[in-house]
Every structure is written in C-alpha cells, then in structure tokens.
Design an enzyme around this catalytic site. Structure first.
Site, PDB file in Angstrom:
ATOM      1  N   HIS A  69      30.628 -26.317 -98.483  1.00 36.33           N
ATOM      2  CA  HIS A  69      31.707 -25.419 -98.859  1.00 36.33           C
ATOM      3  C   HIS A  69      32.705 -25.306 -97.705  1.00 36.33           C
ATOM      4  CE1 HIS A  69      29.244 -23.152-102.147  1.00 36.33           C
ATOM      5  NE2 HIS A  69      29.293 -24.461-102.341  1.00 36.33           N
ATOM      6  N   GLU A  71      33.980 -22.747 -96.187  1.00 34.22           N
ATOM      7  CA  GLU A  71      33.591 -21.800 -95.146  1.00 34.22           C
ATOM      8  C   GLU A  71      32.561 -22.417 -94.202  1.00 34.22           C
ATOM      9  OE1 GLU A  71      33.662 -21.557 -98.527  1.00 34.22           O
ATOM     10  OE2 GLU A  71      33.074 -19.524 -99.032  1.00 34.22           O
TER      11      GLU A  71
END
Length: 139
Positions: A69, A71
């Site tokens: 992801h 992040e």
C-alpha cells in the site's frame, strides 16, 4: 483548524493524488506523502516490491497479495533514510486499512489527512483510538 493549515492540507493531498498516478495498479491508485516541519520527507504509491514486475493484479483482476500500500511504501522508504516520521503528518488519497494504520501508529505519525473513504473504516477507528488526529478532506 486554521485557514492556512487547511490550504496546506488541500495542497499536499492534491500532490498525493498526483503521486498516485505513478502506480501501475489498475483497480485503484493510491498515493501518500509524509510531511514534517513543512517538508515532504517521504512519498509512496501502491505497487509491487522493488525488483518485481509492475503488475498489481492477477489475470482475474484480483490484487496480488504482495502488493504494498502507498502508506507502507512511504513509511518503509523512511526506514532506509536518515529521516524519521516522529510527529509528522501523512497525506493519503484513500483512508488507510488497519494494517497501514498500525504502521502509521508505530512510525510516530501524529496526524492523518485523507481524501476518500474506503469501504472499511477500521483503520481510521484504530488511528482515532490511538489518539492520532484524523482529517477527512473529501471532494
């Protein structure tokens, strides 16, 4: 929140949206920027690990299990640098999942600004439980 901070939040979130366009994922493109002391100290977008093919989905359109992801990419990029994210803000184009929320908490990030609600909001709930400021700037 003051007007100046809101303007900065909107601009950094727009930059995260632009950064998301670097993703090779076809189902969803997500971008993230980590900002500390008014400086971008890391960035990330969803995709496969370094050295892997830039294909996020299998032949059935399902996201491969090893896709990172945005992040996680931004936070792990910080781990390889001389910077740290203590007290930083992360700008994410979509609300974080629970796994990324755990990384955000452990990275010492104190503020999360996101622009789109994902179908699961358990990551946001965990961040709020941890006392992290969460700001939704939907369109």
């Amino acid at each position: 929140m003051n007007n100046k901070q809101t303007k900065f939040d909107q601009r950094y979130l727009e930059m995260a949206r632009i950064w998301a366009k670097n993703s090779y994922c076809t189902r969803r493109q997500v971008g993230a920027l980590v900002v500390k002391n008014n400086m971008i100290i890391s960035d990330g977008y969803n995709g496969t690990p370094s050295g892997f093919e830039n294909v996020c989905e299998d032949d059935n359109g399902v996201t491969k299990p090893y896709v990172l992801h945005a992040e996680a990419n931004a936070i792990t990029k910080l781990a390889r640098s001389s910077n740290n994210s203590d007290g930083a803000t992360i700008y994410i184009t979509a609300s974080p999942c629970i796994e990324c929320a755990k990384l955000i908490i452990q990275a010492g990030i104190k503020r999360v600004v996101y622009g789109e609600k994902y179908r699961l909001m358990d990551g946001i709930e965990l961040l709020e439980r941890a006392g992290i400021e969460v700001v939704y700037l939907g369109e």
